[in-house]
Motif scaffolding. Sequence first.
Motif, PDB file in Angstrom:
ATOM      1  N   ALA A 132       0.560  -0.803  -0.128  1.00 15.78           N
ATOM      2  CA  ALA A 132      -0.276   0.066   0.208  1.00 15.78           C
ATOM      3  C   ALA A 132       0.795   0.947  -0.041  1.00 15.78           C
ATOM      4  N   ARG A 133       1.307   1.436   0.638  1.00 10.44           N
ATOM      5  CA  ARG A 133       2.818   2.405   0.902  1.00 10.44           C
ATOM      6  C   ARG A 133       3.484   2.724  -0.884  1.00 10.44           C
ATOM      7  N   ALA A 134       3.842   1.560  -0.844  1.00  9.82           N
ATOM      8  CA  ALA A 134       4.944   1.710  -2.531  1.00  9.82           C
ATOM      9  C   ALA A 134       3.956   2.117  -3.489  1.00  9.82           C
ATOM     10  N   ALA A 135       2.333   1.783  -3.607  1.00 10.32           N
ATOM     11  CA  ALA A 135       0.996   1.839  -3.948  1.00 10.32           C
ATOM     12  C   ALA A 135       1.657   3.930  -4.143  1.00 10.32           C
ATOM     13  N   GLU A 136       1.300   4.129  -2.718  1.00  8.80           N
ATOM     14  CA  GLU A 136       1.324   5.964  -2.575  1.00  8.80           C
ATOM     15  C   GLU A 136       2.402   6.408  -3.194  1.00  8.80           C
ATOM     16  N   SER A 137       3.393   5.961  -2.839  1.00 11.13           N
ATOM     17  CA  SER A 137       4.522   6.382  -3.624  1.00 11.13           C
ATOM     18  C   SER A 137       4.930   6.325  -5.102  1.00 11.13           C
ATOM     19  N   GLN A 138       4.055   5.371  -5.302  1.00  5.44           N
ATOM     20  CA  GLN A 138       4.666   5.364  -6.331  1.00  5.44           C
ATOM     21  C   GLN A 138       2.978   6.091  -7.640  1.00  5.44           C
ATOM     22  N   LYS A 139       2.334   6.883  -6.851  1.00  2.00           N
ATOM     23  CA  LYS A 139       1.257   7.748  -7.387  1.00  2.00           C
ATOM     24  C   LYS A 139       1.868   9.398  -6.779  1.00  2.00           C
ATOM     25  N   ALA A 140       2.525   9.403  -5.780  1.00  2.00           N
ATOM     26  CA  ALA A 140       3.137  10.662  -5.928  1.00  2.00           C
ATOM     27  C   ALA A 140       4.223  11.080  -6.676  1.00  2.00           C
ATOM     28  N   ILE A 141       4.615   9.831  -7.193  1.00  2.00           N
ATOM     29  CA  ILE A 141       6.290   9.727  -8.052  1.00  2.00           C
ATOM     30  C   ILE A 141       5.767  10.267  -9.308  1.00  2.00           C
ATOM     31  N   ALA A 142       4.561   9.630  -9.746  1.00  2.00           N
ATOM     32  CA  ALA A 142       3.921   9.821 -10.917  1.00  2.00           C
ATOM     33  C   ALA A 142       3.850  11.721 -10.784  1.00  2.00           C
ATOM     34  N   ASP A 143       2.851  11.707 -10.369  1.00  2.00           N
ATOM     35  CA  ASP A 143       1.878  13.148 -10.331  1.00  2.00           C
ATOM     36  C   ASP A 143       3.102  14.126 -10.228  1.00  2.00           C
ATOM     37  N   VAL A 144       4.099  13.868  -8.580  1.00  2.00           N
ATOM     38  CA  VAL A 144       5.159  14.659  -9.941  1.00  2.00           C
ATOM     39  C   VAL A 144       5.731  14.866 -11.105  1.00  2.00           C
ATOM     40  N   LEU A 145       5.701  13.149 -11.450  1.00  2.00           N
ATOM     41  CA  LEU A 145       6.846  13.543 -13.123  1.00  2.00           C
ATOM     42  C   LEU A 145       5.308  14.258 -14.087  1.00  2.00           C
ATOM     43  N   ALA A 146       4.507  13.725 -14.017  1.00  2.00           N
ATOM     44  CA  ALA A 146       3.309  14.867 -14.688  1.00  2.00           C
ATOM     45  C   ALA A 146       3.622  15.980 -14.467  1.00  2.00           C
ATOM     46  N   ASN A 147       3.522  16.746 -13.230  1.00  2.00           N
ATOM     47  CA  ASN A 147       4.334  18.492 -12.840  1.00  2.00           C
ATOM     48  C   ASN A 147       4.667  19.044 -13.891  1.00  2.00           C
ATOM     49  N   ILE A 148       6.101  18.014 -12.954  1.00  2.00           N
ATOM     50  CA  ILE A 148       7.402  18.170 -14.093  1.00  2.00           C
ATOM     51  C   ILE A 148       7.433  18.638 -15.488  1.00  2.00           C
ATOM     52  N   SER A 149       6.834  16.825 -15.933  1.00  2.00           N
ATOM     53  CA  SER A 149       6.335  17.447 -17.635  1.00  2.00           C
ATOM     54  C   SER A 149       5.944  18.454 -18.401  1.00  2.00           C
TER      55      SER A 149
END
Length: 182
Positions: free
Chosen positions: A103-120
């Motif tokens: 669950a923690r890994a999934a949350e972290s992956q989603k947060a990082i994906a959101d950051v990457l989308a924002n950076i893009s």
Amino acid sequence: MNRILENFAATTKSNLQAFEGLATQAHSSFEKLAELNLAASKAALTESFGNAQSALVAKDPKEFAALQSGVFTALTEKSAAYAQHIQSIFAGTGADFTKAAEARAAESQKAIADVLANISKNAPAGTETAVAAFTSAFTTGQKAFESAQTSAKKAIEVAQSNFAAATKQTTDAVKKATKVAA
């Protein structure tokens, strides 16, 4: 800057709550293990005195040998049951920890994906290639993590299955040996 601090505080609070839950689960498992050990030691003490009394009233060596054989068979079966009970406690705790980690890994992956989308979205002109390479590397890392996670789950399942099979074979072999000896 304020939003970053808010996100950090929220993440820290969430992680602390998760850690508290895991610590509570670990404590519960230790309690179960202590209860099992107390019950096993009490039963062993009671049975050992009962076996000693039975041995004292044996009328001949054949009856004594039969009593000892029965004690050995019962001890083997109880030892196997004890080991299985410990294994089930550890397996349950492991499953709870694995679930929490996933669950923690999934949350972290989603947060990082959101950051990457924002950076893009907000990347300066000319950095699209670098952002795409970083995003690709992250995606590849996610897939490798998921693959390792799946492999670890399979390995745990195989180990548990092998443990159960070995315990059954040992118990069966002792039963067979004591029947032959009797």
